[in-house]
Design an enzyme around this catalytic site. Structure first.
Site, short mmCIF file in Angstrom:
data_model
loop_
_atom_site.label_atom_id
_atom_site.label_comp_id
_atom_site.label_asym_id
_atom_site.label_seq_id
_atom_site.Cartn_x
_atom_site.Cartn_y
_atom_site.Cartn_z
N CYS A 114 85.80 70.57 -15.69
CA CYS A 114 84.53 71.22 -15.37
C CYS A 114 83.70 71.55 -16.60
O CYS A 114 82.49 71.69 -16.51
CB CYS A 114 84.79 72.48 -14.55
SG CYS A 114 85.92 72.21 -13.16
N HIS A 253 77.95 74.98 -14.53
CA HIS A 253 78.79 74.10 -13.70
C HIS A 253 78.68 74.55 -12.25
O HIS A 253 78.85 75.74 -11.94
CB HIS A 253 80.23 74.17 -14.18
CG HIS A 253 81.23 73.64 -13.20
ND1 HIS A 253 81.16 72.36 -12.68
CD2 HIS A 253 82.32 74.23 -12.61
CE1 HIS A 253 82.16 72.18 -11.83
NE2 HIS A 253 82.86 73.28 -11.78
N ASN A 283 81.01 69.90 -5.55
CA ASN A 283 81.47 70.10 -6.92
C ASN A 283 81.94 68.75 -7.45
O ASN A 283 83.02 68.28 -7.09
CB ASN A 283 82.60 71.13 -6.92
CG ASN A 283 83.15 71.42 -8.30
OD1 ASN A 283 83.01 70.62 -9.22
ND2 ASN A 283 83.80 72.56 -8.45
#
Length: 325
Positions: A114, A253, A283
Protein backbone atom coordinates in the site's frame (compact mmCIF):
# COMPACT_ATOMS: atom_id res chain seq x y z
CA UNK A 1 18.93 18.08 -10.60
CA UNK A 2 15.26 17.55 -9.77
CA UNK A 3 12.85 14.72 -10.58
CA UNK A 4 9.27 15.16 -11.77
CA UNK A 5 6.11 13.17 -12.31
CA UNK A 6 5.58 13.74 -16.01
CA UNK A 7 2.61 11.51 -16.93
CA UNK A 8 0.33 8.84 -15.42
CA UNK A 9 -1.95 6.26 -17.08
CA UNK A 10 -3.70 3.22 -15.69
CA UNK A 11 -5.41 0.03 -16.77
CA UNK A 12 -8.41 -1.68 -15.20
CA UNK A 13 -9.23 -5.32 -16.06
CA UNK A 14 -12.46 -5.70 -18.01
CA UNK A 15 -14.22 -8.05 -15.59
CA UNK A 16 -16.20 -6.20 -12.92
CA UNK A 17 -17.30 -7.52 -9.52
CA UNK A 18 -20.19 -5.41 -8.25
CA UNK A 19 -21.73 -5.30 -4.80
CA UNK A 20 -24.80 -7.03 -6.24
CA UNK A 21 -22.58 -9.91 -7.36
CA UNK A 22 -21.22 -10.25 -3.82
CA UNK A 23 -24.66 -9.98 -2.23
CA UNK A 24 -26.01 -12.67 -4.57
CA UNK A 25 -23.36 -15.04 -3.19
CA UNK A 26 -23.60 -13.85 0.41
CA UNK A 27 -27.23 -12.89 1.19
CA UNK A 28 -26.27 -11.83 4.74
CA UNK A 29 -24.25 -9.00 3.15
CA UNK A 30 -26.06 -6.07 1.56
CA UNK A 31 -25.09 -3.25 -0.79
CA UNK A 32 -25.63 -0.47 1.75
CA UNK A 33 -23.49 -2.27 4.32
CA UNK A 34 -20.61 -2.54 1.86
CA UNK A 35 -20.92 1.12 0.88
CA UNK A 36 -21.12 2.19 4.52
CA UNK A 37 -18.20 0.08 5.77
CA UNK A 38 -15.88 0.22 2.76
CA UNK A 39 -17.12 2.84 0.32
CA UNK A 40 -16.92 0.63 -2.77
CA UNK A 41 -19.62 -0.02 -5.35
CA UNK A 42 -17.63 -2.13 -7.81
CA UNK A 43 -14.11 -3.35 -8.45
CA UNK A 44 -12.26 -4.74 -11.48
CA UNK A 45 -10.94 -8.30 -11.36
CA UNK A 46 -8.42 -10.06 -13.57
CA UNK A 47 -9.48 -13.13 -15.55
CA UNK A 48 -8.08 -16.52 -14.57
CA UNK A 49 -5.63 -16.27 -17.48
CA UNK A 50 -4.67 -12.63 -16.84
CA UNK A 51 -1.68 -11.85 -14.63
CA UNK A 52 0.41 -8.98 -13.32
CA UNK A 53 2.69 -8.84 -16.37
CA UNK A 54 -0.37 -8.61 -18.63
CA UNK A 55 -1.98 -5.66 -16.86
CA UNK A 56 1.44 -4.00 -16.48
CA UNK A 57 1.94 -4.09 -20.25
CA UNK A 58 -1.56 -2.69 -20.73
CA UNK A 59 -0.81 0.23 -18.39
CA UNK A 60 2.58 0.89 -20.01
CA UNK A 61 1.08 0.83 -23.51
CA UNK A 62 -1.68 3.19 -22.37
CA UNK A 63 0.96 5.57 -21.00
CA UNK A 64 2.88 5.59 -24.27
CA UNK A 65 -0.20 5.99 -26.47
CA UNK A 66 -1.96 8.64 -24.36
CA UNK A 67 1.16 10.79 -24.00
CA UNK A 68 3.02 10.02 -27.25
CA UNK A 69 6.02 8.48 -25.48
CA UNK A 70 8.73 6.81 -27.52
CA UNK A 71 9.47 3.50 -25.77
CA UNK A 72 13.12 3.70 -26.80
CA UNK A 73 13.50 6.68 -24.45
CA UNK A 74 12.45 4.66 -21.37
CA UNK A 75 15.72 3.65 -19.71
CA UNK A 76 14.52 2.18 -16.40
CA UNK A 77 11.47 0.12 -15.43
CA UNK A 78 10.37 -0.34 -11.83
CA UNK A 79 7.49 -2.70 -11.10
CA UNK A 80 5.94 -2.67 -7.65
CA UNK A 81 3.93 -5.83 -7.01
CA UNK A 82 3.13 -8.44 -4.37
CA UNK A 83 1.50 -10.74 -6.90
CA UNK A 84 4.30 -11.43 -9.39
CA UNK A 85 3.91 -13.87 -12.26
CA UNK A 86 6.71 -16.06 -10.86
CA UNK A 87 9.09 -16.29 -7.91
CA UNK A 88 11.75 -15.73 -10.53
CA UNK A 89 12.46 -14.11 -12.90
CA UNK A 90 11.24 -10.65 -12.02
CA UNK A 91 7.98 -9.53 -13.58
CA UNK A 92 9.82 -6.41 -14.77
CA UNK A 93 11.99 -8.54 -17.08
CA UNK A 94 8.88 -10.12 -18.59
CA UNK A 95 7.23 -6.73 -19.07
CA UNK A 96 10.37 -5.25 -20.66
CA UNK A 97 10.18 -7.92 -23.35
CA UNK A 98 6.40 -8.00 -23.81
CA UNK A 99 6.16 -4.21 -24.01
CA UNK A 100 9.03 -3.91 -26.47
CA UNK A 101 11.35 -1.82 -24.32
CA UNK A 102 15.02 -1.54 -25.21
CA UNK A 103 17.40 -4.22 -23.90
CA UNK A 104 19.47 -1.35 -22.49
CA UNK A 105 16.58 -0.53 -20.13
CA UNK A 106 17.14 -1.48 -16.50
CA UNK A 107 14.25 -3.48 -15.03
CA UNK A 108 13.61 -4.58 -11.44
CA UNK A 109 10.72 -5.53 -9.16
CA UNK A 110 10.06 -4.17 -5.70
CA UNK A 111 7.83 -6.13 -3.31
CA UNK A 112 5.85 -3.43 -1.57
CA UNK A 113 2.15 -2.96 -1.00
CA UNK A 114 0.00 0.00 0.00
CA UNK A 115 2.98 2.35 0.39
CA UNK A 116 4.55 1.04 -2.82
CA UNK A 117 3.82 4.05 -5.01
CA UNK A 118 5.62 6.37 -2.56
CA UNK A 119 8.56 3.99 -2.19
CA UNK A 120 8.72 3.60 -5.97
CA UNK A 121 8.73 7.36 -6.47
CA UNK A 122 11.60 7.69 -4.00
CA UNK A 123 13.66 5.12 -5.92
CA UNK A 124 12.80 6.72 -9.27
CA UNK A 125 13.84 10.13 -7.94
CA UNK A 126 17.15 8.67 -6.81
CA UNK A 127 17.80 7.19 -10.26
CA UNK A 128 17.01 10.48 -12.02
CA UNK A 129 18.85 12.78 -9.61
CA UNK A 130 21.92 10.51 -9.65
CA UNK A 131 21.95 10.62 -13.46
CA UNK A 132 21.52 6.85 -13.73
CA UNK A 133 18.31 7.17 -15.75
CA UNK A 134 16.52 9.97 -17.60
CA UNK A 135 13.05 8.42 -17.96
CA UNK A 136 11.89 5.96 -15.31
CA UNK A 137 8.55 4.21 -15.63
CA UNK A 138 7.12 3.09 -12.29
CA UNK A 139 4.40 0.48 -12.68
CA UNK A 140 2.28 -0.43 -9.68
CA UNK A 141 0.35 -3.60 -10.46
CA UNK A 142 -1.59 -6.02 -8.29
CA UNK A 143 -3.84 -8.99 -8.83
CA UNK A 144 -4.76 -9.40 -5.17
CA UNK A 145 -7.98 -11.14 -6.22
CA UNK A 146 -5.88 -14.22 -6.91
CA UNK A 147 -4.74 -14.23 -3.26
CA UNK A 148 -8.31 -14.08 -1.93
CA UNK A 149 -10.44 -17.15 -1.22
CA UNK A 150 -13.82 -17.15 -3.04
CA UNK A 151 -15.63 -17.41 0.33
CA UNK A 152 -13.83 -14.41 1.89
CA UNK A 153 -16.59 -11.84 1.40
CA UNK A 154 -14.79 -9.18 3.44
CA UNK A 155 -11.59 -9.02 1.40
CA UNK A 156 -13.45 -9.59 -1.86
CA UNK A 157 -15.51 -6.51 -1.05
CA UNK A 158 -12.40 -4.41 -0.40
CA UNK A 159 -9.80 -5.22 -3.04
CA UNK A 160 -9.72 -4.69 -6.79
CA UNK A 161 -7.06 -5.38 -9.42
CA UNK A 162 -5.36 -2.64 -11.42
CA UNK A 163 -2.09 -1.38 -12.86
CA UNK A 164 -0.82 2.19 -13.12
CA UNK A 165 2.19 3.46 -15.06
CA UNK A 166 3.91 6.68 -14.02
CA UNK A 167 6.72 8.39 -15.94
CA UNK A 168 9.32 10.11 -13.75
CA UNK A 169 11.84 12.31 -15.52
CA UNK A 170 14.15 15.30 -15.06
CA UNK A 171 11.35 17.54 -16.30
CA UNK A 172 7.59 17.33 -16.07
CA UNK A 173 4.47 18.66 -14.41
CA UNK A 174 4.99 17.91 -10.71
CA UNK A 175 8.35 18.12 -8.94
CA UNK A 176 9.00 15.49 -6.29
CA UNK A 177 9.74 17.05 -2.92
CA UNK A 178 11.22 15.47 0.20
CA UNK A 179 10.20 11.97 1.29
CA UNK A 180 9.32 10.51 4.68
CA UNK A 181 9.53 6.70 4.86
CA UNK A 182 9.09 4.18 7.66
CA UNK A 183 8.80 0.52 8.51
CA UNK A 184 7.68 -1.54 11.51
CA UNK A 185 8.02 -5.23 10.72
CA UNK A 186 6.55 -6.28 14.07
CA UNK A 187 3.14 -6.13 12.42
CA UNK A 188 4.00 -8.23 9.37
CA UNK A 189 1.59 -11.07 10.26
CA UNK A 190 -1.46 -8.81 10.30
CA UNK A 191 -1.64 -8.57 6.50
CA UNK A 192 -0.13 -11.63 4.92
CA UNK A 193 -0.30 -14.56 2.54
CA UNK A 194 1.47 -17.02 4.83
CA UNK A 195 1.90 -19.97 2.49
CA UNK A 196 3.45 -20.22 -0.92
CA UNK A 197 7.05 -19.05 -0.58
CA UNK A 198 10.09 -20.75 0.99
CA UNK A 199 9.21 -20.62 4.70
CA UNK A 200 5.76 -22.18 4.34
CA UNK A 201 5.05 -24.07 1.16
CA UNK A 202 1.57 -23.87 -0.29
CA UNK A 203 -0.75 -26.66 0.85
CA UNK A 204 -3.60 -28.25 -1.03
CA UNK A 205 -6.55 -25.93 -1.41
CA UNK A 206 -9.29 -26.14 1.21
CA UNK A 207 -12.97 -25.40 0.84
CA UNK A 208 -12.61 -22.53 3.32
CA UNK A 209 -10.01 -19.72 3.56
CA UNK A 210 -6.66 -20.87 4.93
CA UNK A 211 -3.02 -19.78 5.03
CA UNK A 212 -2.77 -20.09 1.24
CA UNK A 213 -5.00 -17.03 1.01
CA UNK A 214 -4.79 -13.38 1.92
CA UNK A 215 -5.33 -12.76 5.63
CA UNK A 216 -5.98 -9.31 7.05
CA UNK A 217 -6.42 -8.49 10.73
CA UNK A 218 -8.60 -5.44 10.19
CA UNK A 219 -8.60 -4.07 13.77
CA UNK A 220 -4.81 -4.27 14.04
CA UNK A 221 -4.33 -2.64 10.64
CA UNK A 222 -6.66 0.16 11.72
CA UNK A 223 -4.78 0.64 15.02
CA UNK A 224 -1.45 0.80 13.20
CA UNK A 225 -2.80 3.31 10.69
CA UNK A 226 -4.39 5.52 13.35
CA UNK A 227 -1.05 5.72 15.15
CA UNK A 228 1.43 5.96 12.27
CA UNK A 229 -0.26 8.16 9.68
CA UNK A 230 -0.79 11.39 11.67
CA UNK A 231 2.89 11.30 12.68
CA UNK A 232 3.86 10.59 9.07
CA UNK A 233 1.91 13.59 7.76
CA UNK A 234 3.32 15.89 10.43
CA UNK A 235 6.87 14.78 9.65
CA UNK A 236 6.53 15.16 5.89
CA UNK A 237 4.96 18.60 6.14
CA UNK A 238 7.91 19.71 8.28
CA UNK A 239 10.44 18.19 5.87
CA UNK A 240 8.92 20.17 3.02
CA UNK A 241 8.40 23.37 5.06
CA UNK A 242 4.66 23.12 4.53
CA UNK A 243 1.51 23.01 6.63
CA UNK A 244 -2.03 21.76 6.21
CA UNK A 245 -2.96 25.31 5.23
CA UNK A 246 -0.35 25.59 2.45
CA UNK A 247 -1.03 22.20 0.81
CA UNK A 248 -3.84 22.30 -1.76
CA UNK A 249 -4.76 18.62 -1.82
CA UNK A 250 -4.10 15.47 0.20
CA UNK A 251 -4.24 12.10 -1.55
CA UNK A 252 -3.90 9.11 0.77
CA UNK A 253 -3.84 5.42 -0.05
CA UNK A 254 -7.48 4.53 -0.67
CA UNK A 255 -7.80 1.78 1.95
CA UNK A 256 -11.49 2.22 2.77
CA UNK A 257 -13.65 5.28 3.29
CA UNK A 258 -14.21 4.71 7.01
CA UNK A 259 -10.46 4.72 7.68
CA UNK A 260 -9.87 7.69 5.39
CA UNK A 261 -12.52 9.81 7.10
CA UNK A 262 -11.14 8.85 10.51
CA UNK A 263 -7.65 9.97 9.47
CA UNK A 264 -8.88 13.17 7.86
CA UNK A 265 -10.67 14.23 11.03
CA UNK A 266 -7.81 13.19 13.32
CA UNK A 267 -5.28 15.19 11.29
CA UNK A 268 -7.71 18.12 10.87
CA UNK A 269 -7.60 18.18 7.07
CA UNK A 270 -10.53 20.12 5.56
CA UNK A 271 -12.83 17.85 3.54
CA UNK A 272 -12.43 20.00 0.41
CA UNK A 273 -8.68 19.30 0.48
CA UNK A 274 -9.03 15.54 0.97
CA UNK A 275 -9.60 13.28 -2.02
CA UNK A 276 -11.58 10.04 -1.77
CA UNK A 277 -11.70 8.18 -5.09
CA UNK A 278 -12.29 4.45 -4.71
CA UNK A 279 -15.99 3.79 -5.21
CA UNK A 280 -15.54 2.36 -8.71
CA UNK A 281 -12.18 0.65 -8.15
CA UNK A 282 -11.89 -0.62 -4.59
CA UNK A 283 -8.57 -0.85 -2.81
CA UNK A 284 -6.08 -1.48 -5.63
CA UNK A 285 -3.15 -1.57 -3.17
CA UNK A 286 -0.13 0.30 -4.62
CA UNK A 287 -2.20 1.71 -7.50
CA UNK A 288 -4.76 3.63 -5.45
CA UNK A 289 -2.69 6.82 -5.24
CA UNK A 290 -1.66 7.05 -8.92
CA UNK A 291 -5.23 6.29 -10.04
CA UNK A 292 -6.64 9.00 -7.79
CA UNK A 293 -3.86 11.43 -8.78
CA UNK A 294 -4.39 10.75 -12.50
CA UNK A 295 -8.12 11.38 -12.13
CA UNK A 296 -7.39 14.59 -10.26
CA UNK A 297 -4.96 15.80 -12.94
CA UNK A 298 -7.46 14.99 -15.69
CA UNK A 299 -9.81 17.54 -14.14
CA UNK A 300 -7.15 20.15 -15.01
CA UNK A 301 -7.23 21.56 -11.51
CA UNK A 302 -3.91 23.31 -10.96
CA UNK A 303 -3.01 22.28 -7.42
CA UNK A 304 0.27 23.97 -6.51
CA UNK A 305 1.07 21.40 -3.81
CA UNK A 306 -0.25 17.88 -3.29
CA UNK A 307 0.71 15.64 -0.38
CA UNK A 308 0.71 11.91 -1.17
CA UNK A 309 0.73 9.27 1.58
CA UNK A 310 0.72 5.47 1.49
CA UNK A 311 0.54 3.03 4.40
CA UNK A 312 -0.24 -0.60 5.13
CA UNK A 313 1.18 -4.08 4.60
CA UNK A 314 4.58 -4.56 6.18
CA UNK A 315 3.91 -2.43 8.18
CA UNK A 316 5.27 0.33 5.98
CA UNK A 317 4.45 3.96 5.30
CA UNK A 318 5.63 6.85 3.18
CA UNK A 319 4.76 10.38 2.14
CA UNK A 320 5.94 13.10 -0.24
CA UNK A 321 4.78 16.55 -1.33
CA UNK A 322 4.72 17.17 -5.08
CA UNK A 323 4.89 20.68 -6.53
CA UNK A 324 3.34 22.06 -9.71
CA UNK A 325 6.30 23.82 -11.29
Amino acid sequence: MEAYIKHISYYLPTEVLTNDDIVNQFPEWDNEKIIQKIGVQSRNITRNDEFTSDISVEALNALCVEHCIDKSEIDFLLICTQSPDYFLPTTACIVQDKAGLSSSCGAIDINQGCSGFIYGLSLAKGLVVAGIAKNVVLITAETYSKHIHPLDKGNRSIFGDAAAATLISNHGEYRLGEFSLGTDGKGFENLIVKNGAMRNRKTSENEVPNDNNLYMNGPEIFNFTAKAVPTLISDNLKKNNESIDTVNQFIFHQANTFMLEYLRKKINIPSEKFLIDMQSYGNTVSSTIPIALKNRLDLQIKDDKILLAGFGVGYSWGSVVIYNK
